[in-house]
Design an enzyme around this catalytic site. Structure first.
Site, mmCIF file in Angstrom:
data_model
loop_
_atom_site.group_PDB
_atom_site.id
_atom_site.type_symbol
_atom_site.label_atom_id
_atom_site.label_comp_id
_atom_site.label_asym_id
_atom_site.label_seq_id
_atom_site.Cartn_x
_atom_site.Cartn_y
_atom_site.Cartn_z
ATOM 1 N N ALA A 1 0.723 -1.091 0.116
ATOM 2 C CA ALA A 1 0.057 0.004 -0.170
ATOM 3 C C ALA A 1 0.898 1.171 -0.019
ATOM 4 O O ALA A 1 0.258 2.219 -0.185
ATOM 5 C CB ALA A 1 -1.074 0.031 1.241
ATOM 6 N N CYS A 2 2.078 1.218 0.382
ATOM 7 C CA CYS A 2 2.995 2.284 0.090
ATOM 8 C C CYS A 2 3.873 2.190 -1.102
ATOM 9 O O CYS A 2 4.462 3.331 -1.192
ATOM 10 C CB CYS A 2 3.986 2.343 1.226
ATOM 11 S SG CYS A 2 5.121 1.022 1.442
ATOM 12 N N ASP A 3 3.405 1.615 -2.283
ATOM 13 C CA ASP A 3 4.008 1.473 -3.371
ATOM 14 C C ASP A 3 3.323 2.268 -4.425
ATOM 15 O O ASP A 3 2.262 1.954 -4.615
ATOM 16 C CB ASP A 3 4.447 -0.005 -4.050
ATOM 17 C CG ASP A 3 5.288 0.013 -5.196
ATOM 18 O OD1 ASP A 3 6.556 -0.241 -5.041
ATOM 19 O OD2 ASP A 3 4.557 0.105 -6.317
#
Length: 166
Positions: free
Chosen positions: A111-113
């Site tokens: 989810a942080c990509d």
């Protein structure tokens, strides 16, 4: 590390400040990760696993307003890490994150990509704590990787990597 000429853009200066900051350096001192190389807009960072380490190639344009995207990397070949050298899963989250079928292995399913966020708009309500923050730090991404690679779900690659890769 002194700032080379490529650190003239705002995103490059922001990243340089981030890796020079206390949180990143603390992770290095704790043996969680190590900055290997910056060739803007890319950075190679080694993340320590339960056994060995893995190099990730981060694409960082527009950092930190835009999140980074990363892929497993072979620094000696200066190419994507062959799939047989990827971390293996014992049936948990590692299988979901390190997916060669996702974007042909050029992004991680986190989810942080950047790539993954752009293709999953529903995650903003489903997992807000894991989403990249516009004032984010590369440490957010590195912590996710370090936790995964040191979890009970981690299993070494199918084929042992060369010492340069692990």
């Amino acid at each position: 590390m002194s700032a080379p000429s490529e650190f003239q853009t705002p995103d490059a200066r922001a990243f340089s400040a981030d890796v020079g900051g206390a949180l990143f350096r603390l992770g290095e001192a704790d043996g969680k990760w190590q900055l290997r190389k910056i060739a803007w807009p890319y950075a190679l960072i080694d993340v320590v696993a339960v056994s060995g380490s893995f190099t990730f190639r981060f694409e960082l344009s527009q950092f930190p307003v835009q999140p980074p995207t990363a892929q497993l990397w072979d620094p000696e070949a200066d190419a994507p890490l062959p799939q047989q050298h990827w971390p293996q899963s014992r049936g948990g989250r590692i299988r979901d994150v390190f997916r060669p079928d996702w974007q042909q292995g050029t992004a991680l399913y986190l989810a942080c990509d950047r790539v993954t966020i752009q293709t999953h708009p529903g995650w903003s309500t489903q997992m807000p704590a894991r989403l990249w923050r516009n004032d984010g730090s590369i440490v957010q991404y590195l912590e996710e990787l370090h936790v995964l690679l040191n979890s009970p779900d981690f299993s070494p690659p199918l084929v042992a990597a060369t010492p340069a890769c692990m």
